[in-house]
Write a protein that holds these residues in place. Structure first.
Motif: not given
Lengths: 306, 306
Positions: A25-26, A31-32, A95-96
Protein backbone atom coordinates in the motif's frame (compact mmCIF):
# COMPACT_ATOMS: atom_id res chain seq x y z
CA UNK A 1 24.92 2.74 -8.34
CA UNK A 2 26.69 2.74 -4.99
CA UNK A 3 27.64 0.31 -2.24
CA UNK A 4 25.06 1.32 0.31
CA UNK A 5 22.91 -1.06 2.29
CA UNK A 6 19.29 -0.33 3.08
CA UNK A 7 17.06 -1.99 5.65
CA UNK A 8 13.88 -3.47 4.12
CA UNK A 9 11.28 -5.47 5.99
CA UNK A 10 13.77 -6.51 8.68
CA UNK A 11 16.75 -7.32 6.44
CA UNK A 12 19.81 -5.42 5.31
CA UNK A 13 19.98 -5.50 1.52
CA UNK A 14 22.15 -3.79 -1.09
CA UNK A 15 20.46 -0.50 -2.03
CA UNK A 16 20.22 -1.50 -5.69
CA UNK A 17 18.13 -4.53 -4.82
CA UNK A 18 16.03 -2.85 -2.11
CA UNK A 19 12.46 -3.21 -3.29
CA UNK A 20 8.86 -3.39 -2.13
CA UNK A 21 6.00 -5.35 -3.64
CA UNK A 22 3.89 -3.47 -6.16
CA UNK A 23 0.99 -4.62 -3.98
CA UNK A 24 2.39 -2.78 -0.97
CA UNK A 25 0.00 0.00 0.00
CA UNK A 26 3.02 2.26 0.31
CA UNK A 27 3.40 1.96 -3.44
CA UNK A 28 -0.24 1.69 -4.47
CA UNK A 29 -1.62 4.54 -2.40
CA UNK A 30 1.32 6.28 -0.73
CA UNK A 31 -0.20 4.73 2.41
CA UNK A 32 2.92 5.18 4.52
CA UNK A 33 4.51 7.50 7.06
CA UNK A 34 8.12 8.56 7.28
CA UNK A 35 10.75 10.57 9.09
CA UNK A 36 13.84 12.22 7.68
CA UNK A 37 16.57 11.83 10.29
CA UNK A 38 20.04 13.28 10.63
CA UNK A 39 22.84 11.23 12.14
CA UNK A 40 25.72 13.18 13.67
CA UNK A 41 28.73 11.30 15.03
CA UNK A 42 26.98 7.95 14.71
CA UNK A 43 23.76 8.85 16.47
CA UNK A 44 20.41 10.26 15.34
CA UNK A 45 19.67 13.87 16.33
CA UNK A 46 16.52 14.23 18.48
CA UNK A 47 15.44 10.63 17.97
CA UNK A 48 12.76 10.88 20.67
CA UNK A 49 11.08 13.82 18.93
CA UNK A 50 11.18 12.05 15.57
CA UNK A 51 9.83 8.83 17.07
CA UNK A 52 6.99 10.75 18.68
CA UNK A 53 6.12 12.50 15.42
CA UNK A 54 6.22 9.19 13.53
CA UNK A 55 3.77 7.81 16.08
CA UNK A 56 1.55 10.87 15.56
CA UNK A 57 1.68 10.37 11.80
CA UNK A 58 0.74 6.72 12.14
CA UNK A 59 -2.09 7.60 14.55
CA UNK A 60 -3.45 10.17 12.08
CA UNK A 61 -3.72 7.38 9.51
CA UNK A 62 -5.03 4.79 12.04
CA UNK A 63 -1.95 2.77 11.12
CA UNK A 64 -1.42 0.48 14.09
CA UNK A 65 1.92 -1.05 13.14
CA UNK A 66 2.84 -2.66 16.45
CA UNK A 67 6.57 -1.83 16.29
CA UNK A 68 8.24 -0.19 19.28
CA UNK A 69 10.31 2.97 18.99
CA UNK A 70 13.27 0.91 20.21
CA UNK A 71 12.83 -1.61 17.40
CA UNK A 72 12.65 1.15 14.79
CA UNK A 73 15.74 2.79 16.30
CA UNK A 74 17.53 -0.56 16.22
CA UNK A 75 16.93 -0.85 12.49
CA UNK A 76 18.14 2.70 11.88
CA UNK A 77 21.30 2.08 13.94
CA UNK A 78 21.89 -1.25 12.22
CA UNK A 79 21.69 0.46 8.84
CA UNK A 80 24.15 3.18 9.87
CA UNK A 81 26.59 0.58 11.20
CA UNK A 82 26.27 -1.66 8.13
CA UNK A 83 27.32 1.32 6.03
CA UNK A 84 30.02 2.52 8.46
CA UNK A 85 28.23 5.85 8.55
CA UNK A 86 28.60 8.32 11.41
CA UNK A 87 27.21 11.35 9.59
CA UNK A 88 24.29 10.65 7.37
CA UNK A 89 20.87 11.39 6.01
CA UNK A 90 18.40 8.70 7.06
CA UNK A 91 14.89 8.16 5.75
CA UNK A 92 12.75 5.83 7.84
CA UNK A 93 9.49 4.77 6.15
CA UNK A 94 6.73 2.60 7.49
CA UNK A 95 3.93 1.42 5.21
CA UNK A 96 0.61 -0.33 5.81
CA UNK A 97 2.12 -3.29 3.93
CA UNK A 98 0.53 -5.66 1.47
CA UNK A 99 -3.22 -6.14 1.88
CA UNK A 100 -5.93 -7.52 -0.40
CA UNK A 101 -6.57 -5.09 -3.22
CA UNK A 102 -9.15 -2.71 -1.89
CA UNK A 103 -8.90 0.86 -0.69
CA UNK A 104 -10.40 0.36 2.78
CA UNK A 105 -7.48 -0.76 4.93
CA UNK A 106 -7.60 -3.85 7.09
CA UNK A 107 -6.95 -2.88 10.75
CA UNK A 108 -4.64 -5.89 11.00
CA UNK A 109 -1.36 -4.57 9.59
CA UNK A 110 1.88 -6.30 8.64
CA UNK A 111 3.93 -3.13 8.07
CA UNK A 112 6.85 -2.73 5.70
CA UNK A 113 9.73 -0.81 7.25
CA UNK A 114 12.36 0.74 4.98
CA UNK A 115 15.51 2.56 6.10
CA UNK A 116 17.46 4.43 3.42
CA UNK A 117 20.71 6.25 4.17
CA UNK A 118 23.24 8.39 2.41
CA UNK A 119 26.45 9.98 3.67
CA UNK A 120 26.50 13.62 4.73
CA UNK A 121 29.36 15.72 6.12
CA UNK A 122 29.63 16.02 9.91
CA UNK A 123 27.65 18.73 11.70
CA UNK A 124 28.51 20.79 14.76
CA UNK A 125 30.64 23.85 15.26
CA UNK A 126 33.26 22.96 12.65
CA UNK A 127 30.69 22.07 9.99
CA UNK A 128 30.00 23.58 6.60
CA UNK A 129 26.33 23.78 5.56
CA UNK A 130 25.09 21.01 3.28
CA UNK A 131 23.36 23.53 1.00
CA UNK A 132 25.44 25.44 -1.54
CA UNK A 133 23.76 28.84 -1.24
CA UNK A 134 21.15 30.62 0.81
CA UNK A 135 17.60 29.78 -0.30
CA UNK A 136 15.73 31.67 -2.97
CA UNK A 137 12.00 31.46 -2.28
CA UNK A 138 9.08 31.84 -4.63
CA UNK A 139 5.41 31.96 -3.65
CA UNK A 140 3.53 29.35 -5.67
CA UNK A 141 -0.09 28.87 -6.72
CA UNK A 142 -0.31 25.32 -5.37
CA UNK A 143 -1.92 25.66 -1.94
CA UNK A 144 -0.93 23.56 1.06
CA UNK A 145 -3.27 20.64 1.58
CA UNK A 146 -5.91 21.60 4.15
CA UNK A 147 -6.00 19.68 7.42
CA UNK A 148 -9.53 18.40 6.83
CA UNK A 149 -8.32 16.66 3.63
CA UNK A 150 -5.04 15.28 5.02
CA UNK A 151 -3.81 16.27 8.50
CA UNK A 152 -0.58 18.27 8.27
CA UNK A 153 0.83 16.65 11.39
CA UNK A 154 1.05 13.41 9.39
CA UNK A 155 4.28 13.12 7.43
CA UNK A 156 3.30 10.70 4.68
CA UNK A 157 4.31 9.32 1.29
CA UNK A 158 1.54 11.45 -0.28
CA UNK A 159 3.95 14.14 -1.38
CA UNK A 160 2.51 15.33 -4.70
CA UNK A 161 1.30 18.56 -3.15
CA UNK A 162 4.91 19.58 -2.45
CA UNK A 163 6.09 18.21 -5.80
CA UNK A 164 3.58 20.36 -7.68
CA UNK A 165 4.84 23.36 -5.71
CA UNK A 166 8.45 22.56 -6.62
CA UNK A 167 7.55 22.06 -10.30
CA UNK A 168 6.23 25.64 -10.33
CA UNK A 169 9.76 26.78 -9.48
CA UNK A 170 11.09 25.55 -12.82
CA UNK A 171 10.20 28.84 -14.47
CA UNK A 172 11.34 30.97 -11.53
CA UNK A 173 14.96 31.15 -10.47
CA UNK A 174 14.14 29.76 -7.03
CA UNK A 175 14.84 26.60 -5.06
CA UNK A 176 12.14 26.48 -2.41
CA UNK A 177 8.42 27.12 -2.72
CA UNK A 178 6.45 29.29 -0.30
CA UNK A 179 3.10 27.58 0.06
CA UNK A 180 0.00 29.38 1.33
CA UNK A 181 -3.02 27.88 3.04
CA UNK A 182 -6.50 28.01 1.47
CA UNK A 183 -7.06 31.46 3.04
CA UNK A 184 -3.89 32.85 1.51
CA UNK A 185 -1.79 32.93 4.67
CA UNK A 186 1.79 31.68 4.87
CA UNK A 187 1.94 27.96 5.57
CA UNK A 188 5.35 26.42 4.88
CA UNK A 189 7.92 25.50 2.27
CA UNK A 190 7.61 22.34 0.19
CA UNK A 191 10.10 20.61 2.52
CA UNK A 192 10.80 23.26 5.15
CA UNK A 193 9.34 25.50 7.81
CA UNK A 194 9.37 29.26 7.27
CA UNK A 195 10.85 31.80 9.71
CA UNK A 196 11.40 35.53 9.49
CA UNK A 197 12.41 38.41 11.72
CA UNK A 198 10.18 41.48 11.98
CA UNK A 199 10.18 44.15 14.68
CA UNK A 200 12.98 42.23 16.42
CA UNK A 201 10.72 39.20 16.88
CA UNK A 202 11.20 35.75 15.39
CA UNK A 203 8.01 34.95 13.46
CA UNK A 204 6.75 31.63 12.10
CA UNK A 205 3.34 30.32 11.00
CA UNK A 206 1.51 28.69 13.89
CA UNK A 207 0.74 25.00 13.92
CA UNK A 208 -3.06 25.29 13.75
CA UNK A 209 -2.64 25.98 10.04
CA UNK A 210 -1.54 23.31 7.57
CA UNK A 211 2.02 23.33 8.88
CA UNK A 212 4.18 20.34 9.72
CA UNK A 213 5.49 20.47 13.30
CA UNK A 214 9.13 20.40 12.24
CA UNK A 215 11.69 18.98 14.66
CA UNK A 216 14.17 21.67 13.57
CA UNK A 217 11.38 24.25 13.89
CA UNK A 218 10.86 23.21 17.53
CA UNK A 219 14.61 23.27 18.19
CA UNK A 220 14.94 26.77 16.73
CA UNK A 221 12.02 28.06 18.80
CA UNK A 222 13.60 26.51 21.87
CA UNK A 223 16.91 28.22 21.10
CA UNK A 224 15.19 31.56 20.50
CA UNK A 225 13.42 31.38 23.86
CA UNK A 226 16.63 30.37 25.61
CA UNK A 227 18.40 33.34 24.00
CA UNK A 228 15.66 35.79 24.96
CA UNK A 229 14.53 36.46 21.40
CA UNK A 230 10.80 37.32 21.26
CA UNK A 231 8.86 34.63 19.39
CA UNK A 232 5.60 35.11 17.50
CA UNK A 233 3.82 32.00 16.25
CA UNK A 234 0.90 33.42 14.31
CA UNK A 235 -1.01 33.94 11.11
CA UNK A 236 1.05 35.83 8.55
CA UNK A 237 0.59 37.20 5.03
CA UNK A 238 3.06 36.67 2.17
CA UNK A 239 3.97 40.37 2.43
CA UNK A 240 5.12 39.87 6.02
CA UNK A 241 7.77 37.51 4.71
CA UNK A 242 8.68 39.66 1.69
CA UNK A 243 9.15 42.70 3.88
CA UNK A 244 11.02 40.93 6.69
CA UNK A 245 14.40 42.03 8.08
CA UNK A 246 15.74 38.49 7.93
CA UNK A 247 14.35 35.13 6.87
CA UNK A 248 15.40 31.52 6.96
CA UNK A 249 13.97 28.07 6.34
CA UNK A 250 14.53 24.95 8.42
CA UNK A 251 14.48 21.23 8.02
CA UNK A 252 16.41 18.29 9.39
CA UNK A 253 19.12 18.26 6.72
CA UNK A 254 19.30 21.99 5.90
CA UNK A 255 19.22 22.83 9.61
CA UNK A 256 18.93 26.68 9.55
CA UNK A 257 19.26 27.94 5.97
CA UNK A 258 19.19 31.70 5.38
CA UNK A 259 16.89 33.10 2.70
CA UNK A 260 18.45 35.32 0.06
CA UNK A 261 15.29 36.47 -1.74
CA UNK A 262 11.51 36.02 -1.60
CA UNK A 263 9.68 36.46 -4.92
CA UNK A 264 12.76 38.26 -6.22
CA UNK A 265 12.85 40.69 -3.27
CA UNK A 266 16.08 40.78 -1.26
CA UNK A 267 15.61 39.66 2.30
CA UNK A 268 18.82 37.94 3.42
CA UNK A 269 20.06 36.65 6.73
CA UNK A 270 21.16 38.80 9.65
CA UNK A 271 22.19 38.71 13.30
CA UNK A 272 19.23 36.68 14.55
CA UNK A 273 19.70 34.03 11.86
CA UNK A 274 23.44 33.88 12.55
CA UNK A 275 22.92 33.53 16.28
CA UNK A 276 20.36 30.75 15.86
CA UNK A 277 22.68 28.87 13.48
CA UNK A 278 25.62 29.15 15.89
CA UNK A 279 23.64 27.88 18.85
CA UNK A 280 22.14 25.09 16.74
CA UNK A 281 25.64 23.97 15.72
CA UNK A 282 26.79 24.23 19.33
CA UNK A 283 23.97 21.99 20.49
CA UNK A 284 24.83 19.41 17.84
CA UNK A 285 28.49 19.62 18.88
CA UNK A 286 27.63 19.24 22.57
CA UNK A 287 25.21 16.34 22.09
CA UNK A 288 26.99 14.40 19.35
CA UNK A 289 30.70 15.14 19.18
CA UNK A 290 31.93 16.42 22.56
CA UNK A 291 29.52 14.85 24.96
CA UNK A 292 27.84 11.52 25.48
CA UNK A 293 28.13 10.42 21.89
CA UNK A 294 31.91 10.66 21.65
CA UNK A 295 32.45 7.00 22.56
CA UNK A 296 30.30 5.98 19.64
CA UNK A 297 32.11 8.44 17.41
CA UNK A 298 35.38 6.67 18.16
CA UNK A 299 33.65 3.39 17.67
CA UNK A 300 32.58 4.26 14.11
CA UNK A 301 35.88 5.84 13.22
CA UNK A 302 36.20 3.88 10.00
CA UNK A 303 33.34 5.84 8.44
CA UNK A 304 33.84 6.63 4.80
CA UNK A 305 32.96 10.09 3.54
CA UNK A 306 32.03 9.00 0.02
CA UNK B 1 -0.28 -16.12 -3.13
CA UNK B 2 -1.55 -16.89 -6.61
CA UNK B 3 -0.24 -17.70 -10.07
CA UNK B 4 -0.81 -14.32 -11.67
CA UNK B 5 1.73 -12.49 -13.77
CA UNK B 6 2.17 -8.74 -13.56
CA UNK B 7 3.96 -6.44 -15.99
CA UNK B 8 6.74 -4.42 -14.34
CA UNK B 9 9.09 -2.10 -16.16
CA UNK B 10 8.63 -3.89 -19.47
CA UNK B 11 8.78 -7.48 -18.22
CA UNK B 12 6.18 -10.05 -17.23
CA UNK B 13 6.96 -11.31 -13.72
CA UNK B 14 5.17 -13.55 -11.23
CA UNK B 15 2.96 -11.32 -9.06
CA UNK B 16 4.70 -12.46 -5.89
CA UNK B 17 8.03 -11.16 -7.14
CA UNK B 18 6.68 -7.99 -8.77
CA UNK B 19 8.52 -5.17 -7.05
CA UNK B 20 9.71 -1.60 -7.47
CA UNK B 21 12.82 0.01 -6.04
CA UNK B 22 12.36 1.75 -2.70
CA UNK B 23 13.99 4.69 -4.50
CA UNK B 24 11.20 4.80 -7.07
CA UNK B 25 9.30 8.07 -6.70
CA UNK B 26 6.12 6.06 -6.96
CA UNK B 27 7.00 4.55 -3.60
CA UNK B 28 8.76 7.50 -1.97
CA UNK B 29 6.21 10.19 -2.83
CA UNK B 30 3.25 8.46 -4.50
CA UNK B 31 4.56 10.31 -7.56
CA UNK B 32 2.63 8.20 -10.05
CA UNK B 33 -0.57 8.15 -12.07
CA UNK B 34 -2.86 5.21 -12.71
CA UNK B 35 -5.99 3.92 -14.36
CA UNK B 36 -8.30 1.17 -13.19
CA UNK B 37 -9.44 -0.70 -16.28
CA UNK B 38 -12.07 -3.33 -16.89
CA UNK B 39 -11.47 -6.05 -19.46
CA UNK B 40 -14.57 -7.68 -20.92
CA UNK B 41 -14.19 -10.60 -23.31
CA UNK B 42 -10.45 -10.06 -23.65
CA UNK B 43 -10.49 -6.36 -24.37
CA UNK B 44 -10.38 -3.22 -22.25
CA UNK B 45 -13.61 -1.23 -21.99
CA UNK B 46 -13.29 2.37 -23.26
CA UNK B 47 -9.50 2.19 -23.59
CA UNK B 48 -9.34 5.47 -25.51
CA UNK B 49 -11.07 7.37 -22.72
CA UNK B 50 -8.80 5.80 -20.09
CA UNK B 51 -5.68 6.54 -22.14
CA UNK B 52 -6.77 10.15 -22.52
CA UNK B 53 -7.39 10.52 -18.80
CA UNK B 54 -4.04 8.92 -18.00
CA UNK B 55 -2.42 11.49 -20.28
CA UNK B 56 -4.33 14.27 -18.48
CA UNK B 57 -3.16 12.91 -15.13
CA UNK B 58 0.46 12.82 -16.29
CA UNK B 59 0.16 16.34 -17.72
CA UNK B 60 -1.22 17.63 -14.41
CA UNK B 61 1.96 16.32 -12.74
CA UNK B 62 4.26 17.49 -15.59
CA UNK B 63 5.20 13.84 -15.93
CA UNK B 64 6.50 13.54 -19.47
CA UNK B 65 6.92 9.77 -19.69
CA UNK B 66 7.39 9.42 -23.44
CA UNK B 67 5.35 6.21 -23.80
CA UNK B 68 2.66 6.01 -26.46
CA UNK B 69 -0.91 4.94 -25.71
CA UNK B 70 -0.31 2.01 -28.05
CA UNK B 71 2.72 0.87 -26.05
CA UNK B 72 0.78 1.08 -22.78
CA UNK B 73 -2.11 -0.83 -24.36
CA UNK B 74 0.34 -3.45 -25.60
CA UNK B 75 1.58 -4.05 -22.05
CA UNK B 76 -1.97 -4.32 -20.72
CA UNK B 77 -2.93 -6.78 -23.45
CA UNK B 78 0.25 -8.78 -22.91
CA UNK B 79 -0.57 -9.08 -19.21
CA UNK B 80 -4.12 -10.22 -19.89
CA UNK B 81 -2.87 -12.83 -22.37
CA UNK B 82 -0.09 -14.06 -20.08
CA UNK B 83 -2.76 -14.77 -17.47
CA UNK B 84 -5.30 -16.19 -19.94
CA UNK B 85 -7.74 -13.57 -18.71
CA UNK B 86 -10.71 -12.37 -20.76
CA UNK B 87 -12.61 -10.75 -17.93
CA UNK B 88 -10.49 -8.91 -15.45
CA UNK B 89 -9.67 -5.96 -13.28
CA UNK B 90 -6.55 -4.19 -14.54
CA UNK B 91 -4.55 -1.51 -12.77
CA UNK B 92 -2.11 0.37 -14.95
CA UNK B 93 0.35 2.55 -13.01
CA UNK B 94 3.04 4.83 -14.34
CA UNK B 95 5.56 6.39 -11.96
CA UNK B 96 8.21 9.07 -12.36
CA UNK B 97 10.76 6.31 -11.76
CA UNK B 98 14.00 6.37 -9.80
CA UNK B 99 15.66 9.76 -9.57
CA UNK B 100 18.35 11.19 -7.26
CA UNK B 101 16.94 11.69 -3.79
CA UNK B 102 15.39 15.12 -3.85
CA UNK B 103 11.80 16.26 -4.01
CA UNK B 104 12.09 18.47 -7.10
CA UNK B 105 11.64 16.10 -10.03
CA UNK B 106 14.07 15.93 -12.92
CA UNK B 107 12.21 16.66 -16.19
CA UNK B 108 14.10 13.75 -17.74
CA UNK B 109 12.01 10.74 -16.72
CA UNK B 110 12.65 7.00 -16.96
CA UNK B 111 9.15 5.89 -15.95
CA UNK B 112 8.23 2.66 -14.21
CA UNK B 113 5.14 1.02 -15.69
CA UNK B 114 3.26 -1.57 -13.65
CA UNK B 115 0.25 -3.59 -14.80
CA UNK B 116 -1.59 -5.61 -12.16
CA UNK B 117 -4.55 -7.83 -13.00
CA UNK B 118 -7.04 -10.04 -11.25
CA UNK B 119 -9.87 -12.15 -12.61
CA UNK B 120 -13.44 -10.83 -12.57
CA UNK B 121 -16.65 -12.44 -13.84
CA UNK B 122 -17.78 -11.51 -17.37
CA UNK B 123 -19.92 -8.41 -17.87
CA UNK B 124 -22.71 -7.74 -20.33
CA UNK B 125 -26.38 -8.65 -20.36
CA UNK B 126 -25.97 -12.04 -18.71
CA UNK B 127 -23.71 -10.71 -15.93
CA UNK B 128 -24.17 -10.61 -12.19
CA UNK B 129 -22.84 -7.49 -10.41
CA UNK B 130 -19.41 -7.82 -8.81
CA UNK B 131 -20.64 -6.15 -5.60
CA UNK B 132 -22.61 -8.22 -3.11
CA UNK B 133 -25.18 -5.62 -2.08
CA UNK B 134 -26.31 -2.13 -2.98
CA UNK B 135 -24.06 0.54 -1.46
CA UNK B 136 -24.59 2.05 1.95
CA UNK B 137 -23.22 5.58 2.00
CA UNK B 138 -22.06 7.69 4.90
CA UNK B 139 -21.07 11.34 4.75
CA UNK B 140 -17.61 11.73 6.28
CA UNK B 141 -15.68 14.60 7.87
CA UNK B 142 -12.64 14.16 5.64
CA UNK B 143 -13.07 16.70 2.84
CA UNK B 144 -12.11 16.05 -0.77
CA UNK B 145 -8.71 17.52 -1.61
CA UNK B 146 -9.19 20.92 -3.23
CA UNK B 147 -8.07 21.37 -6.82
CA UNK B 148 -5.52 24.05 -5.92
CA UNK B 149 -3.71 21.54 -3.67
CA UNK B 150 -3.89 18.54 -6.02
CA UNK B 151 -5.93 18.69 -9.23
CA UNK B 152 -8.86 16.27 -9.11
CA UNK B 153 -8.51 15.39 -12.79
CA UNK B 154 -5.22 13.70 -11.87
CA UNK B 155 -5.70 10.09 -10.77
CA UNK B 156 -2.58 9.49 -8.69
CA UNK B 157 -1.00 7.21 -6.11
CA UNK B 158 -1.65 9.91 -3.47
CA UNK B 159 -4.73 8.18 -2.16
CA UNK B 160 -4.63 8.88 1.57
CA UNK B 161 -7.48 11.37 1.28
CA UNK B 162 -9.82 8.57 0.19
CA UNK B 163 -8.32 6.13 2.69
CA UNK B 164 -9.01 8.51 5.59
CA UNK B 165 -12.59 8.80 4.33
CA UNK B 166 -12.95 5.02 4.24
CA UNK B 167 -11.44 4.64 7.72
CA UNK B 168 -14.22 6.86 9.04
CA UNK B 169 -16.71 4.23 7.85
CA UNK B 170 -15.36 1.69 10.36
CA UNK B 171 -17.71 2.99 13.03
CA UNK B 172 -20.66 3.41 10.66
CA UNK B 173 -22.34 0.46 8.98
CA UNK B 174 -21.44 1.77 5.53
CA UNK B 175 -19.22 0.79 2.64
CA UNK B 176 -18.69 3.98 0.66
CA UNK B 177 -17.90 7.47 1.90
CA UNK B 178 -19.67 10.58 0.64
CA UNK B 179 -17.00 13.26 0.50
CA UNK B 180 -17.82 16.97 0.45
CA UNK B 181 -15.72 19.78 -0.97
CA UNK B 182 -14.31 22.54 1.25
CA UNK B 183 -17.56 24.51 0.85
CA UNK B 184 -19.65 21.57 2.06
CA UNK B 185 -21.11 20.59 -1.32
CA UNK B 186 -21.27 17.01 -2.58
CA UNK B 187 -18.06 16.00 -4.32
CA UNK B 188 -17.71 12.24 -4.80
CA UNK B 189 -17.26 8.87 -3.14
CA UNK B 190 -13.84 7.64 -2.04
CA UNK B 191 -13.60 5.53 -5.21
CA UNK B 192 -16.80 6.42 -7.05
CA UNK B 193 -18.87 9.17 -8.61
CA UNK B 194 -22.21 10.07 -7.04
CA UNK B 195 -25.54 10.15 -8.90
CA UNK B 196 -29.10 10.66 -7.75
CA UNK B 197 -32.54 11.22 -9.23
CA UNK B 198 -34.62 14.22 -8.14
CA UNK B 199 -37.60 15.78 -9.90
CA UNK B 200 -37.19 13.17 -12.65
CA UNK B 201 -33.70 14.48 -13.50
CA UNK B 202 -30.43 12.60 -13.18
CA UNK B 203 -28.18 14.73 -10.96
CA UNK B 204 -24.42 14.52 -10.35
CA UNK B 205 -21.79 16.96 -9.01
CA UNK B 206 -20.26 18.97 -11.81
CA UNK B 207 -16.61 18.61 -12.73
CA UNK B 208 -15.49 22.12 -11.74
CA UNK B 209 -15.52 20.90 -8.14
CA UNK B 210 -12.97 18.39 -6.82
CA UNK B 211 -14.52 15.54 -8.77
CA UNK B 212 -12.72 12.92 -10.83
CA UNK B 213 -14.02 12.78 -14.41
CA UNK B 214 -15.02 9.13 -14.17
CA UNK B 215 -15.13 7.07 -17.36
CA UNK B 216 -18.24 5.27 -16.08
CA UNK B 217 -19.66 8.66 -15.07
CA UNK B 218 -19.28 9.88 -18.68
CA UNK B 219 -20.79 6.65 -20.04
CA UNK B 220 -23.81 6.95 -17.74
CA UNK B 221 -24.39 10.59 -18.72
CA UNK B 222 -24.15 9.59 -22.36
CA UNK B 223 -26.71 6.83 -21.82
CA UNK B 224 -29.04 9.20 -19.97
CA UNK B 225 -28.94 11.72 -22.81
CA UNK B 226 -29.50 8.99 -25.38
CA UNK B 227 -32.50 7.78 -23.39
CA UNK B 228 -33.98 11.27 -23.05
CA UNK B 229 -33.46 11.48 -19.28
CA UNK B 230 -32.92 15.10 -18.16
CA UNK B 231 -29.40 15.57 -16.77
CA UNK B 232 -28.29 18.15 -14.19
CA UNK B 233 -24.57 18.51 -13.56
CA UNK B 234 -24.44 21.03 -10.74
CA UNK B 235 -23.59 21.99 -7.19
CA UNK B 236 -25.54 19.94 -4.69
CA UNK B 237 -25.91 19.75 -0.91
CA UNK B 238 -25.73 16.52 1.11
CA UNK B 239 -29.48 16.84 1.76
CA UNK B 240 -30.16 16.67 -1.98
CA UNK B 241 -28.67 13.18 -1.97
CA UNK B 242 -30.33 12.12 1.29
CA UNK B 243 -33.74 13.21 -0.01
CA UNK B 244 -33.35 11.79 -3.52
CA UNK B 245 -35.83 9.42 -5.19
CA UNK B 246 -33.03 7.12 -6.33
CA UNK B 247 -29.25 7.12 -6.00
CA UNK B 248 -26.33 5.12 -7.31
CA UNK B 249 -22.55 5.25 -7.43
CA UNK B 250 -20.33 4.44 -10.39
CA UNK B 251 -16.82 3.30 -11.06
CA UNK B 252 -15.09 1.06 -13.57
CA UNK B 253 -15.49 -2.18 -11.63
CA UNK B 254 -18.77 -1.50 -9.82
CA UNK B 255 -20.28 -0.10 -13.05
CA UNK B 256 -23.68 1.24 -11.84
CA UNK B 257 -24.22 0.29 -8.20
CA UNK B 258 -27.54 1.27 -6.56
CA UNK B 259 -27.45 3.01 -3.19
CA UNK B 260 -29.48 1.49 -0.40
CA UNK B 261 -29.06 4.20 2.25
CA UNK B 262 -27.35 7.55 2.76
CA UNK B 263 -26.44 8.39 6.36
CA UNK B 264 -28.91 5.73 7.48
CA UNK B 265 -31.75 7.19 5.38
CA UNK B 266 -33.39 4.84 2.88
CA UNK B 267 -32.91 5.96 -0.69
CA UNK B 268 -32.70 2.86 -2.87
CA UNK B 269 -32.60 2.32 -6.60
CA UNK B 270 -35.56 2.74 -8.93
CA UNK B 271 -36.58 2.82 -12.58
CA UNK B 272 -33.93 5.29 -13.74
CA UNK B 273 -31.12 3.33 -12.07
CA UNK B 274 -32.44 0.07 -13.49
CA UNK B 275 -32.69 1.52 -16.99
CA UNK B 276 -29.17 2.91 -16.88
CA UNK B 277 -27.80 -0.43 -15.65
CA UNK B 278 -29.57 -2.35 -18.41
CA UNK B 279 -28.32 -0.06 -21.15
CA UNK B 280 -24.81 -0.11 -19.68
CA UNK B 281 -24.80 -3.92 -19.74
CA UNK B 282 -26.18 -3.86 -23.28
CA UNK B 283 -23.38 -1.60 -24.45
CA UNK B 284 -20.79 -3.90 -22.86
CA UNK B 285 -22.47 -6.86 -24.52
CA UNK B 286 -22.55 -5.14 -27.91
CA UNK B 287 -18.95 -3.91 -27.80
CA UNK B 288 -17.28 -6.88 -26.13
CA UNK B 289 -19.23 -10.09 -26.50
CA UNK B 290 -21.53 -9.89 -29.54
CA UNK B 291 -19.77 -7.48 -31.80
CA UNK B 292 -16.24 -6.74 -32.91
CA UNK B 293 -14.59 -8.33 -29.92
CA UNK B 294 -16.11 -11.77 -30.37
CA UNK B 295 -13.14 -13.04 -32.39
CA UNK B 296 -10.85 -12.22 -29.54
CA UNK B 297 -13.24 -13.83 -27.12
CA UNK B 298 -12.94 -17.09 -28.97
CA UNK B 299 -9.22 -16.59 -29.17
CA UNK B 300 -8.91 -16.41 -25.36
CA UNK B 301 -11.33 -19.21 -24.74
CA UNK B 302 -9.01 -20.99 -22.36
CA UNK B 303 -9.49 -18.28 -19.75
CA UNK B 304 -9.64 -19.57 -16.21
CA UNK B 305 -12.30 -18.24 -13.89
CA UNK B 306 -10.25 -18.68 -10.71
Amino acid sequence: MDDLYYHVDGELVPADSATVSVRDRGFTYGDAVFETLRAYGGDVFRWDAHAERLADSAAALSLDHGLSDAELKRRVDETLRANDLDDAYVKLSLTRGVQPGKLTPDPDVDPTVVVQVKPLPPGGTASAPIWDDPATLQTVKTRRMPDDALPSQAKTHNYLNGILARIELRVADADEAVMLDEAGNLAEGATSNLFFVADDALCTPRLDGPVLPGITRAEVLDIARAEGIPVREGEFAPDDLRGADEAFVTNTTWEVRPVETVDGIDVGGGPVTTLLRRVYDARVERDHYDGAASDERDHYDGASAE
